[in-house]
Design an enzyme around this catalytic site. Sequence first.
Site, short mmCIF file in Angstrom:
data_model
loop_
_atom_site.label_atom_id
_atom_site.label_comp_id
_atom_site.label_asym_id
_atom_site.label_seq_id
_atom_site.Cartn_x
_atom_site.Cartn_y
_atom_site.Cartn_z
N GLU A 96 1.08 -1.18 -0.01
CA GLU A 96 -0.01 -0.01 0.09
C GLU A 96 0.89 1.28 -0.02
OE1 GLU A 96 -3.40 1.74 2.95
OE2 GLU A 96 -1.96 0.38 3.57
N LYS A 101 -9.55 1.89 -2.68
CA LYS A 101 -10.06 1.62 -1.29
C LYS A 101 -11.53 2.06 -1.04
CE LYS A 101 -8.48 0.98 3.22
NZ LYS A 101 -7.33 1.51 4.31
N CYS A 127 -5.19 -3.07 2.80
CA CYS A 127 -5.07 -2.88 4.35
C CYS A 127 -6.21 -3.21 5.13
CB CYS A 127 -4.60 -1.61 4.77
SG CYS A 127 -3.69 -1.55 6.33
#
Length: 525
Positions: free
Chosen positions: A285, A347, A397
């Site tokens: 990330e 995301k 994540c």
Amino acid sequence: MDPSLILRRRSQTATAPDPALRGTRPSLTALACAVVAGGLSLFSFEPFGWWPLQFLSLAWLFYQVGMGSSTRRATLLGWAFGFGWSVAGMHWLYIFMTRFAHLPAVLGAIGVVLLGLYMGLFGALATGIATWLRRRWSLPVSAFLLLVLPILWGVSEWMRGWVFTGFPWAASGYAHDGAPLAGFAPLIGVYGIGVLVAMCAACLVMLTQRHKLPALALFAALMLAGAALRTVEWTQVTGQPLTVRLLQGNIPQDRKFDLAFLTSILETYQGLITAAPADLVATPETAIPIFAHNLPPGYLEGLQRFAASSGSTLALGMPLLDGPGKYSNSLVTVPPQAQAQAYRYDKAHLVPFGEFIPPGFRWFTDMLNIPLNDATRGAALQAPFAVKDQLVLPNICYEDVFGEEIAYQLRNAPRPATMLLNVSNLSWYGQSTAIPQHLQISRMRTLETGRPMLRATNDGATAVIDHRGHIAHVLPFYKEGVLSATVQGTSGMTPYIRCGNYLFLGLGMLGLAGAWLSGRMRKRS
């Protein structure tokens, strides 16, 4: 006095002690013990892995609540237990707040305590409502302990996963990713396993009652059924295996967004990416921590040339800018064919305060001074990207914690992914239990979906997990490195992919209905 009346009162006392016997409020000693009992759950998760301890921890709470607590007492004990559970399980947030957000130690500790008090409300909800239902439905102790308390414990964990966008870290089921109960993951997911964990704890409490043999039998049946389910293949091998290279740059968090170190960071990842070919090369990330238009001239073009010459698909973690003040935490691909369209994943489930600002809290996020803290949310349903004949579905994540969202994407995609890819950066939390806990969460996702998981992280845990939840390869934490492996994709739908959490919730409703019926029958007798 009628002898039958005496016997009936004795029977009722043995199965449902009078709440008045335990008082209406717990003592400070009882509350402190509840905090400690909840805190001990930390050791049931990785890196310790003492999962049987979770049965004992919950059994202590259920004994205190089940042996005659008033609703108020049960609620306060559940709150204290949930507080201890949360503070112990997520203590590493203190590292983030003090070391990287630069809050004073006192404010960092207050922040962790306030979060624990909030998270404890879900434990209070479970024990308080369960005790209220016990009195309202006139439940026998067996139905209360074996059905109502475990079901409401699981429902409270499920609620913790979506209320105010959710924070389901350290849900009880995660501790059992390598235990017999993990066999239930493809059916009822991590929250359903949480219900079964609570049932096992209730069985231990029932050993203090008259019906010891049925309690032992139920405990053994759950364990044996889980072990048997682990032998079931819910998905099938599909396509040709991929060669993958997963990069771990180990960039210190205090340097990651420091422009003085930008050139070094870009050179580190350029070297790691181009060191060798693979079907898929994935970075962590925000491995590239700046927007594309700010990159040195020719940087992306050089990566494109490597992808074309080596036949590699590159998956790069980087922020993307879509306009003034509009940016996303994203993963983009550099395909080996120059004319092919690049893939982009944004995301979707953002971290409160870290990636989006809740209404009225801008003052707080400004105080934390976190880079990229007001990102744009991606779509809930995003297509996977193709690497040869495999389809790879990314998650970034924190998104890995929301199994129902991954299941939603798999069951609604026109072409479901054959493997999962998590790109993360947990350097915010130092050398703590956060990394092994996150690896454990990824294992649960593979069990629920029957898909392998690739993990590319900044400093751990960079790993390959097969579709049965086994860690096939993992790099040492906190060291720069590259994980090279061959990974086989899978296809097919587990019951959890098809139903998400609805199956667990539906079974829970049936269990509560059964408990209510047992109370009705008890009243009539």
